[in-house]
Motif scaffolding. Structure first.
Motif: not given
Lengths: 281, 261
Positions: A1, A273-276, A280, B99-100, B102, B145, B147-148
């Motif tokens: 990112m 910063t936390d993609p969770r 999206t 999880p962080l 790709r 990622y 979780h997707q």
């Protein structure tokens, strides 16, 4: 990112936007004060003493000896920001180093590191700063080191807990099964995954650093009294708090808003910063 | 000569003997099921082969891969074996991926490390690998990622990562337990096909006899850290010599009856 994307995500939140705007203004003010201030912050002018805000171009008024309060706040912002950023850097280095050693070192090393962290956490940072100032003389450097170490050990404690948790996850095991060495696991898996927590911790450190720096200069342990600082202003004006409460309110408000801004910015950064947590598209 | 030879593998941790003299042979391209209840030492056997036992564990015996003793090998040389010669598929696909990071980069990791591929080449190969495990739109999946993606998709990614460097031995630790029943069959079929194509030897850990029957002919029954029985699956099923195997069989029958009823 990318950093730009993170910034955009932060700015989209009201908390992050407030933090960014206030700290941005402060930074601009501090930089501008290097070249220009409305009045010379050090100039004493008995002729324009005790002016109320918005008189003769003194936006925030003047004090007993005619110091322009707005100019003093601008110059004071430099010290505040420098101390906040440098203390956070020192705290990050101290916290990460101690945390990594405590979590990944051999058993007895880890145990000693934890004991050291616990002892240092129990030691008040303000007191540590005073002791260091008494021994090495009061200067900005002493303040930065004291705050950095004092809060760095608190960061280390959190870092250790986080590293231990991440180290036990399947994906770290999977990475080791894939042949990754310790260095690669620290860089690729441990650091990114503890970063959100660490960022929040460091924003807290910055907020606390602003507070402690103001307290230290107020008490006379910070930078030289001649250079304007928010804590110094509070110290100056406290004698006249009954007559001119506004003069105490300006630096007090500046400290409070800056502490708040660092806290809110930290929260927004963690979420960004936390993609969770990022929605999206 | 067999690919993997384990002799008298013993693991002690905190005064308890967790593995007690495990013997195991696996030839190149062969398949072996490792079955037993939880705590019987199935997963621990896999970790011992990889040299990834928890801190403070004492290991005894011998683990040989292609004649090279792995026990006592220093971490540097062992990390060259891991991922390159031996790989593993985990039970929980969701927790086995960072999880962080790709997905594509995680598949590319072993390639960059063991094959010395450039970032770009490894990324391209990762997309091919993701395609080979049957994920729709592999380029998009590589950019996603964890979780997707769904659990079944993640397990396919896990298989792709494990087979990235074309290992001689694949350890599969209950790779379908955490998946939906419908997805289980697909993932098993995929594993079956890929292992066949690559000529990889497979050590399949499970407690589910029905699942095991789909991938392996030969089985090793573990109990209390010991090998209780060894033989072809049909022999073991037809004439279980050990009480524990009988219990396992009875349990399997009981559950299959309730499913049918």
């Amino acid at each position: 990112m990318t950093a730009l994307r993170v910034l955009r995500l932060v700015a989209r939140r009201p908390t992050g936007a407030f933090g960014l705007v206030w700290l941005g203004l402060l930074t601009v003010g501090a930089v501008v004060s290097l070249f220009w201030t409305p009045f010379d912050p050090q100039r004493t002018d008995p002729g324009s003493a005790w002016l109320l805000p918005f008189t003769d171009g003194h936006v925030l008024g003047t004090d007993r000896i005619g110091h322009d309060q707005f100019s003093q706040l601008l110059v004071g912002a430099r010290e505040t920001l420098v101390v906040a950023v440098c203390s956070a850097l020192v705290a990050a280095v101290v916290g990460l180093a101690l945390g990594l050693v405590a979590a990944l070192g051999p058993r007895w090393v880890g145990f000693s590191a934890v004991a050291l962290i616990d002892i240092l956490v129990a030691f008040p940072t303000l007191l540590l700063a005073m002791v260091l100032a008494a021994v090495y003389g009061s200067s900005l450097g002493t303040v930065v080191v004291a705050i950095g170490i004092g809060f760095g050990v608190a960061v280390a404690r959190v870092a250790r807990a986080e590293i231990t948790a991440v180290r036990g996850t399947d994906y770290v095991l999977a990475a080791r099964v894939g042949g990754a060495g310790t260095g690669r696991i620290i860089r690729r898996h441990l650091l990114p995954n503890i970063a959100p927590t660490l960022i929040v911790q460091l924003s807290l450190v910055m907020a606390l650093a602003v507070l402690v720096e103001a307290a230290l200069t107020y008490l006379g342990y910070g930078s030289a009294p001649s250079s304007p600082s928010w804590g110094g202003m509070l110290h100056e004006q406290q004698a006249h708090i009954a007559a001119r409460p506004l003069l105490v309110i300006w630096p007090g408000l500046a400290v409070a808003l800056t502490v708040l801004a660092f806290n809110l910015l930290g929260d927004a950064l963690r979420e960004a910063t936390d993609p969770r947590l990022v929605r999206t598209r | 000569m067999s690919l993997l030879t384990v002799r008298g593998l013993t693991v002690r941790l905190g005064g308890k003997t967790l593995l007690d003299g495990i013997d195991l042979d696996l030839g190149a391209g062969e398949r072996l099921g490792l079955i037993g209840e939880s705590g019987s030492g199935k997963s621990l056997t896999a970790l011992a082969v990889l040299g990834l036992l928890p801190d403070g564990a004492e290991v005894g015996g011998s683990v040989r891969l292609d004649g090279t003793e792995l026990l006592g090998l220093d971490d540097r040389r062992m990390s060259r074996v891991r991922g390159e010669r031996i790989a593993m598929v985990f039970q929980e696909p969701r927790t086995a991926l960072n999880p962080l990071m790709r997905v594509g980069r995680q598949v590319a990791e072993p390639l960059r490390r063991h094959r010395g591929l450039s970032t770009r080449a490894a990324a391209a190969r990762a997309v091919e690998l993701i395609d080979s495990v049957g994920l729709p739109d592999p380029e998009r999946a590589a950019r996603a990622y964890p979780h997707q993606l769904s659990g079944g998709q993640l397990q396919r990614v896990g298989i792709a990562t494990a087979l990235a460097c074309d290992p001689a031995l694949l350890l599969a630790d209950e790779p379908t337990t955490a998946l939906d029943v419908t997805v289980q069959a697909d993932v098993l079929a995929l594993l079956d096909r890929l292992v066949d194509e690559h000529g990889t030897a497979l050590l399949f850990i499970t407690h589910d006899l029905a699942v095991l029957a789909r991938v392996a002919r030969r089985v090793l029954v573990l109990g209390g850290g010991r090998v209780l029985e060894e033989g072809t699956l049909t022999d073991v099923l037809r004439a279980p010599t050990h009480d524990y195997t009988r219990t396992l069989l009875a349990a399997a029958r009981a559950t299959s009856f309730t499913r049918e009823a």
